[in-house]
Design a protein around this motif. Structure first.
Motif, PDB file in Angstrom:
ATOM      1  N   ARG A 221     -14.116  11.361   5.312  1.00 53.87           N
ATOM      2  CA  ARG A 221     -15.301  11.079   4.469  1.00 53.87           C
ATOM      3  C   ARG A 221     -14.963  11.591   3.137  1.00 53.87           C
ATOM      4  O   ARG A 221     -15.333  11.084   1.972  1.00 53.87           O
ATOM      5  CB  ARG A 221     -16.628  11.740   4.974  1.00 53.87           C
ATOM      6  CG  ARG A 221     -16.905  11.081   6.490  1.00 53.87           C
ATOM      7  CD  ARG A 221     -17.387   9.543   5.953  1.00 53.87           C
ATOM      8  NE  ARG A 221     -17.364   8.784   7.267  1.00 53.87           N
ATOM      9  CZ  ARG A 221     -16.652   7.705   7.231  1.00 53.87           C
ATOM     10  NH1 ARG A 221     -16.319   7.019   6.101  1.00 53.87           N
ATOM     11  NH2 ARG A 221     -16.313   6.855   8.187  1.00 53.87           N
ATOM     12  N   GLU A 222     -14.571  12.862   2.974  1.00 51.20           N
ATOM     13  CA  GLU A 222     -14.224  13.550   1.794  1.00 51.20           C
ATOM     14  C   GLU A 222     -13.301  12.639   0.837  1.00 51.20           C
ATOM     15  O   GLU A 222     -13.314  12.490  -0.436  1.00 51.20           O
ATOM     16  CB  GLU A 222     -13.830  14.978   1.912  1.00 51.20           C
ATOM     17  CG  GLU A 222     -14.757  15.998   2.308  1.00 51.20           C
ATOM     18  CD  GLU A 222     -13.962  17.231   2.599  1.00 51.20           C
ATOM     19  OE1 GLU A 222     -13.080  17.700   2.029  1.00 51.20           O
ATOM     20  OE2 GLU A 222     -14.978  18.192   3.048  1.00 51.20           O
ATOM     21  N   SER A 223     -12.314  11.990   1.546  1.00 52.09           N
ATOM     22  CA  SER A 223     -11.278  11.171   1.030  1.00 52.09           C
ATOM     23  C   SER A 223     -11.732   9.951   0.359  1.00 52.09           C
ATOM     24  O   SER A 223     -11.517   9.607  -0.926  1.00 52.09           O
ATOM     25  CB  SER A 223      -9.916  11.194   1.809  1.00 52.09           C
ATOM     26  OG  SER A 223      -9.395  12.097   2.004  1.00 52.09           O
ATOM     27  N   ILE A 224     -12.643   9.344   1.192  1.00 47.76           N
ATOM     28  CA  ILE A 224     -13.400   8.097   0.773  1.00 47.76           C
ATOM     29  C   ILE A 224     -14.166   8.507  -0.368  1.00 47.76           C
ATOM     30  O   ILE A 224     -14.098   7.488  -1.581  1.00 47.76           O
ATOM     31  CB  ILE A 224     -14.177   7.533   1.916  1.00 47.76           C
ATOM     32  CG1 ILE A 224     -13.198   6.894   3.069  1.00 47.76           C
ATOM     33  CG2 ILE A 224     -15.109   6.549   1.310  1.00 47.76           C
ATOM     34  CD1 ILE A 224     -14.041   6.593   4.265  1.00 47.76           C
ATOM     35  N   GLU A 225     -14.867   9.342  -0.533  1.00 46.22           N
ATOM     36  CA  GLU A 225     -15.722   9.656  -1.434  1.00 46.22           C
ATOM     37  C   GLU A 225     -14.865  10.184  -2.897  1.00 46.22           C
ATOM     38  O   GLU A 225     -15.428   9.660  -3.892  1.00 46.22           O
ATOM     39  CB  GLU A 225     -16.751  11.215  -1.117  1.00 46.22           C
ATOM     40  CG  GLU A 225     -17.729  10.753  -0.241  1.00 46.22           C
ATOM     41  CD  GLU A 225     -18.399  11.861   0.421  1.00 46.22           C
ATOM     42  OE1 GLU A 225     -18.516  12.992  -0.281  1.00 46.22           O
ATOM     43  OE2 GLU A 225     -19.203  11.723   1.443  1.00 46.22           O
ATOM     44  N   PHE A 226     -13.932  10.940  -2.462  1.00 46.34           N
ATOM     45  CA  PHE A 226     -13.231  11.115  -3.869  1.00 46.34           C
ATOM     46  C   PHE A 226     -12.512   9.898  -4.421  1.00 46.34           C
ATOM     47  O   PHE A 226     -12.745   9.732  -5.660  1.00 46.34           O
ATOM     48  CB  PHE A 226     -12.116  12.098  -3.345  1.00 46.34           C
ATOM     49  CG  PHE A 226     -11.169  12.399  -4.539  1.00 46.34           C
ATOM     50  CD1 PHE A 226     -11.205  13.160  -5.500  1.00 46.34           C
ATOM     51  CD2 PHE A 226      -9.982  11.654  -4.518  1.00 46.34           C
ATOM     52  CE1 PHE A 226     -10.310  13.558  -6.406  1.00 46.34           C
ATOM     53  CE2 PHE A 226      -8.805  11.873  -5.462  1.00 46.34           C
ATOM     54  CZ  PHE A 226      -9.149  13.031  -6.581  1.00 46.34           C
ATOM     55  N   TYR A 227     -11.943   9.011  -3.819  1.00 41.54           N
ATOM     56  CA  TYR A 227     -11.165   8.009  -4.311  1.00 41.54           C
ATOM     57  C   TYR A 227     -12.196   6.938  -4.686  1.00 41.54           C
ATOM     58  O   TYR A 227     -12.061   6.116  -5.744  1.00 41.54           O
ATOM     59  CB  TYR A 227     -10.195   7.235  -3.328  1.00 41.54           C
ATOM     60  CG  TYR A 227      -9.139   8.113  -2.993  1.00 41.54           C
ATOM     61  CD1 TYR A 227      -7.997   8.210  -4.288  1.00 41.54           C
ATOM     62  CD2 TYR A 227      -8.625   9.008  -2.126  1.00 41.54           C
ATOM     63  CE1 TYR A 227      -6.827   8.943  -4.416  1.00 41.54           C
ATOM     64  CE2 TYR A 227      -7.765   9.668  -1.978  1.00 41.54           C
ATOM     65  CZ  TYR A 227      -6.610   9.638  -3.294  1.00 41.54           C
ATOM     66  OH  TYR A 227      -5.501  10.457  -3.171  1.00 41.54           O
TER      67      TYR A 227
ATOM     68  N   HIS B 186       0.981  -1.420   0.043  1.00 44.80           N
ATOM     69  CA  HIS B 186       0.004  -0.119  -0.125  1.00 44.80           C
ATOM     70  C   HIS B 186       1.119   1.097   0.070  1.00 44.80           C
ATOM     71  O   HIS B 186       2.015   1.355   0.432  1.00 44.80           O
ATOM     72  CB  HIS B 186      -0.921   0.260   1.115  1.00 44.80           C
ATOM     73  CG  HIS B 186      -0.311   0.219   2.475  1.00 44.80           C
ATOM     74  ND1 HIS B 186      -0.201  -0.919   3.440  1.00 44.80           N
ATOM     75  CD2 HIS B 186       0.179   1.242   3.028  1.00 44.80           C
ATOM     76  CE1 HIS B 186       0.387  -0.180   4.441  1.00 44.80           C
ATOM     77  NE2 HIS B 186       0.532   1.101   4.513  1.00 44.80           N
ATOM     78  N   VAL B 187       0.116   2.476  -0.259  1.00 49.34           N
ATOM     79  CA  VAL B 187       0.694   3.559  -0.112  1.00 49.34           C
ATOM     80  C   VAL B 187      -0.031   4.503   0.836  1.00 49.34           C
ATOM     81  O   VAL B 187      -1.217   4.304   0.747  1.00 49.34           O
ATOM     82  CB  VAL B 187       0.791   4.509  -1.600  1.00 49.34           C
ATOM     83  CG1 VAL B 187       1.196   5.962  -1.323  1.00 49.34           C
ATOM     84  CG2 VAL B 187       1.632   3.852  -2.727  1.00 49.34           C
ATOM     85  N   SER B 188       0.496   5.178   1.619  1.00 47.89           N
ATOM     86  CA  SER B 188      -0.410   5.905   2.839  1.00 47.89           C
ATOM     87  C   SER B 188      -0.286   7.258   2.625  1.00 47.89           C
ATOM     88  O   SER B 188       0.670   7.848   2.275  1.00 47.89           O
ATOM     89  CB  SER B 188       0.272   5.198   4.029  1.00 47.89           C
ATOM     90  OG  SER B 188      -0.444   5.768   5.280  1.00 47.89           O
ATOM     91  N   LEU B 189      -1.503   7.770   2.680  1.00 45.33           N
ATOM     92  CA  LEU B 189      -1.631   9.181   2.444  1.00 45.33           C
ATOM     93  C   LEU B 189      -2.369   9.798   3.903  1.00 45.33           C
ATOM     94  O   LEU B 189      -3.144   9.253   4.272  1.00 45.33           O
ATOM     95  CB  LEU B 189      -2.661   9.792   1.324  1.00 45.33           C
ATOM     96  CG  LEU B 189      -2.090   9.191   0.091  1.00 45.33           C
ATOM     97  CD1 LEU B 189      -3.271   9.621  -0.847  1.00 45.33           C
ATOM     98  CD2 LEU B 189      -0.892   9.652  -0.427  1.00 45.33           C
TER      99      LEU B 189
ATOM    100  N   GLN C 128      -4.817   8.028   6.179  1.00 43.87           N
ATOM    101  CA  GLN C 128      -4.982   8.208   7.616  1.00 43.87           C
ATOM    102  C   GLN C 128      -5.134   9.469   7.948  1.00 43.87           C
ATOM    103  O   GLN C 128      -4.395  10.400   7.600  1.00 43.87           O
ATOM    104  CB  GLN C 128      -3.468   7.953   8.124  1.00 43.87           C
ATOM    105  CG  GLN C 128      -3.008   6.394   8.003  1.00 43.87           C
ATOM    106  CD  GLN C 128      -1.944   6.051   8.572  1.00 43.87           C
ATOM    107  OE1 GLN C 128      -0.823   6.596   8.576  1.00 43.87           O
ATOM    108  NE2 GLN C 128      -1.812   4.949   9.368  1.00 43.87           N
ATOM    109  N   PRO C 129      -6.584   9.999   8.367  1.00 46.53           N
ATOM    110  CA  PRO C 129      -6.781  11.337   8.691  1.00 46.53           C
ATOM    111  C   PRO C 129      -5.814  11.938   9.778  1.00 46.53           C
ATOM    112  O   PRO C 129      -5.367  11.237  11.063  1.00 46.53           O
ATOM    113  CB  PRO C 129      -8.301  11.078   9.519  1.00 46.53           C
ATOM    114  CG  PRO C 129      -8.742   9.849   8.857  1.00 46.53           C
ATOM    115  CD  PRO C 129      -7.301   8.950   8.588  1.00 46.53           C
ATOM    116  N   VAL C 130      -5.534  12.979   9.821  1.00 45.90           N
ATOM    117  CA  VAL C 130      -4.361  13.703  10.601  1.00 45.90           C
ATOM    118  C   VAL C 130      -4.943  14.048  11.899  1.00 45.90           C
ATOM    119  O   VAL C 130      -4.045  14.115  12.972  1.00 45.90           O
ATOM    120  CB  VAL C 130      -3.771  14.955   9.895  1.00 45.90           C
ATOM    121  CG1 VAL C 130      -3.042  14.490   8.721  1.00 45.90           C
ATOM    122  CG2 VAL C 130      -4.754  15.903   9.532  1.00 45.90           C
TER     123      VAL C 130
END
Length: 162
Positions: free
Chosen positions: A18-24, A9-12, A60-62
């Motif tokens: 939620r916004e990131s899940i929806e985007f990807y 995996h690559v981790s961001l 990974q949410p900051v």
């Protein structure tokens, strides 16, 4: 001969789970699972998105509570709060042999990216919340590299059966 099966995996780091899940998902990645610290209402600290069988994007949410915390620039890791690429993971079929080989070559192996506890053998490696056996190395530029072996029924295998 390579010690690795492939890029796991690559981790961001992301500001909003939620916004990131929806985007990807719109990009075409499949939501797989998430892990939380602090109960059901807490923000997930890791979200797995499937790119292809056996290849994942880890979000990974900051601002989420994590089991180990986000590095604070102490130890061997340099982390900038504006940095999105956090680390990448390589999957191996035998993390014990890999650890032994790395240590024999003079490469320091750790239990986490904070570099506070060394790994000298398989007995020192840690178990991730997803069921993987994990160790870490740091490249010459300070990039954390997670070394993973899936043991048994990991979360990834549960959500990404062949």
């Amino acid at each position: 001969m390579s010690n690795f099966k492939g890029l796991f995996h690559v981790s961001l780091h992301v500001n909003s789970a939620r916004e990131s899940i929806e985007f990807y998902q719109k990009v075409g990645l499949e939501y797989m699972f998430e892990l939380r610290e602090g109960g059901e209402g807490a923000e997930p600290w890791v979200i797995y998105m499937k790119i292809a069988h056996g290849q994942y994007l880890e979000l990974q949410p900051v601002h989420a509570k994590t089991p180990e915390g986000i590095p604070d620039n102490e130890g061997g890791v340099h982390y900038d709060r504006n940095q999105t690429a956090w680390h990448f993971a390589l999957e191996t079929e035998d993390i014990g042999t890999l650890i032994r080989s790395l240590v024999e070559q003079g490469i320091e192996v750790f239990t986490g990216p904070d570099c506070t506890k060394r790994v000298n053998s398989i007995e020192d490696a840690i178990w991730g919340g997803d069921g993987c056996r994990i160790a870490w190395i740091i490249d010459p530029d300070g990039t954390p590299v997670e070394l993973m072996e899936q043991v048994g029924q990991t979360m990834q295998r549960k959500h990404d059966a062949e």
